[in-house]
Scaffold this motif. Structure first.
Motif, PDB file in Angstrom:
ATOM      1  N   ARG A  99       0.834  -1.204   0.000  1.00 31.89           N
ATOM      2  CA  ARG A  99       0.000   0.000   0.000  1.00 31.89           C
ATOM      3  C   ARG A  99       0.872   1.259   0.000  1.00 31.89           C
ATOM      4  O   ARG A  99       0.529   2.262  -0.640  1.00 31.89           O
ATOM      5  N   LYS A 100       2.000   1.200   0.706  1.00 32.39           N
ATOM      6  CA  LYS A 100       2.941   2.318   0.686  1.00 32.39           C
ATOM      7  C   LYS A 100       3.472   2.522  -0.736  1.00 32.39           C
ATOM      8  O   LYS A 100       3.560   3.657  -1.225  1.00 32.39           O
ATOM      9  N   GLY A 101       3.827   1.423  -1.394  1.00 33.48           N
ATOM     10  CA  GLY A 101       4.289   1.503  -2.778  1.00 33.48           C
ATOM     11  C   GLY A 101       3.227   2.062  -3.704  1.00 33.48           C
ATOM     12  O   GLY A 101       3.520   2.862  -4.603  1.00 33.48           O
ATOM     13  N   LEU A 102       1.957   1.667  -3.476  1.00 26.60           N
ATOM     14  CA  LEU A 102       0.863   2.163  -4.313  1.00 26.60           C
ATOM     15  C   LEU A 102       0.691   3.668  -4.139  1.00 26.60           C
ATOM     16  O   LEU A 102       0.455   4.386  -5.114  1.00 26.60           O
ATOM     17  N   ARG A 103       0.820   4.163  -2.909  1.00 28.06           N
ATOM     18  CA  ARG A 103       0.702   5.607  -2.676  1.00 28.06           C
ATOM     19  C   ARG A 103       1.824   6.362  -3.395  1.00 28.06           C
ATOM     20  O   ARG A 103       1.583   7.403  -4.015  1.00 28.06           O
ATOM     21  N   LEU A 104       3.059   5.824  -3.315  1.00 33.35           N
ATOM     22  CA  LEU A 104       4.178   6.455  -4.006  1.00 33.35           C
ATOM     23  C   LEU A 104       3.953   6.471  -5.510  1.00 33.35           C
ATOM     24  O   LEU A 104       4.108   7.493  -6.179  1.00 33.35           O
ATOM     25  N   PHE A 105       3.579   5.312  -6.043  1.00 34.70           N
ATOM     26  CA  PHE A 105       3.376   5.165  -7.487  1.00 34.70           C
ATOM     27  C   PHE A 105       2.271   6.102  -7.971  1.00 34.70           C
ATOM     28  O   PHE A 105       2.433   6.800  -8.984  1.00 34.70           O
ATOM     29  N   THR A 106       1.150   6.131  -7.261  1.00 36.61           N
ATOM     30  CA  THR A 106       0.027   6.977  -7.656  1.00 36.61           C
ATOM     31  C   THR A 106       0.421   8.442  -7.654  1.00 36.61           C
ATOM     32  O   THR A 106       0.060   9.203  -8.551  1.00 36.61           O
ATOM     33  N   GLY A 107       1.195   8.854  -6.642  1.00 34.40           N
ATOM     34  CA  GLY A 107       1.643  10.237  -6.572  1.00 34.40           C
ATOM     35  C   GLY A 107       2.528  10.614  -7.739  1.00 34.40           C
ATOM     36  O   GLY A 107       2.392  11.700  -8.323  1.00 34.40           O
ATOM     37  N   TYR A 108       3.448   9.707  -8.110  1.00 31.10           N
ATOM     38  CA  TYR A 108       4.337   9.982  -9.240  1.00 31.10           C
ATOM     39  C   TYR A 108       3.583   9.948 -10.565  1.00 31.10           C
ATOM     40  O   TYR A 108       3.787  10.793 -11.433  1.00 31.10           O
ATOM     41  N   LEU A 109       2.702   8.961 -10.746  1.00 25.92           N
ATOM     42  CA  LEU A 109       2.033   8.778 -12.036  1.00 25.92           C
ATOM     43  C   LEU A 109       0.944   9.826 -12.276  1.00 25.92           C
ATOM     44  O   LEU A 109       0.875  10.420 -13.357  1.00 25.92           O
TER      45      LEU A 109
END
Length: 263
Positions: free
Chosen positions: A91-101
């Motif tokens: 979920r932490k990775g998903l938050r990072l990815f969503t923020g970048y994308l």
């Protein structure tokens, strides 16, 4: 189908980064009409088969049909270790990815990844790097601009000084619920277009950078490579735009780096 040469119906065929596309008929044939001259990535995909991405250059109607073969690619079961992954880390990775994308603008708040479960993330031990991959195309709903996107993610890597992202996208217009939503999408699209890469390139081709609010400078260094203000030189369209092989083509050529400012 590559091994048997049997016709494949309902295969998705589209030009990447456009809304131009179709599906194959029962005979495995497709026809896309009125495509503007240019260079495209033609994406051919179907569940259970390996994807084909063909670079095509169109300047006149094709004289002979394209012969495209897809190889069968069985679905792989998800390994046990992926099922048992640390959900909090994912979920932490998903938050990072969503923020970048998607970014963190007002428009980003109206966007969502429909199928995040196809994503996997990896962090470089002690390097500060972050990588993402997708087992299937990502489906993204953009309620700010009124589009549904299918993104084939090819590379996604974030480091201390570089962000590498690549993929091919298919766009489909969402259906507005009423006239107010349609008008909101129209205004948001225009606002998003202003200052964007397509806006800059069109202004460059039309030689009206100043009227459209752009300033272009040439610099030998990137901002993080120096401590003082680097030497910059104002660039004119004729300095970097050259004729292409065909009348509809232009080449963008420059040395060093371009710094583009939008007023």
């Amino acid at each position: 189908e590559g091994g048997t040469r049997e016709a494949l119906p309902n295969v998705n065929v589209y030009l990447a980064n456009t809304m131009i596309g179709t599906t194959t008929n029962p005979q495995g044939e497709f026809l896309i009409r009125t495509v503007p001259a240019g260079t495209y990535n033609l994406v051919v995909s179907m569940a259970g088969y390996g994807r084909q991405i063909l670079n095509i250059r169109l300047f006149e109607p094709l004289q002979k049909p394209l012969d495209i073969r897809l190889l069968e690619q069985p679905f792989e079961t998800v390994p046990v270790e992926v099922l048992a992954r640390d959900q909090s880390e994912w979920r932490k990775g998903l938050r990072l990815f969503t923020g970048y994308l998607l970014g963190k603008t007002k428009n980003a708040g109206d966007c969502r990844i429909v199928n995040p479960e196809v994503l996997d993330f990896k962090e470089g031990m002690g390097s500060g790097e972050f990588h993402a991959s997708a087992r299937e195309p990502l489906l993204i709903e953009n309620k700010a601009l009124g589009y549904r996107l299918e993104l084939i993610l090819q590379i996604f890597s974030v480091g201390e000084t570089a962000f590498k992202y690549g993929g091919v996208t298919r766009f489909e217009e969402l259906k507005a619920t009423d006239g107010n939503e349609a008008e909101r999408w129209k205004k948001n699209r225009l606002r998003s277009y202003r200052g964007s890469l397509p806006h800059f390139l069109l202004a460059l081709l039309k030689n009206n950078l100043d009227e459209e609010g752009f300033i272009v400078l040439s610099t030998k260094e990137l901002p993080f490579q120096h401590s003082s203000i680097p030497f910059t030189e104002t660039i004119k369209p004729d300095d970097i735009i050259k004729p292409g092989e065909f009348p509809f083509e232009r080449l963008l050529r420059f040395r060093d780096y371009l710094e583009i400012r939008y007023r």
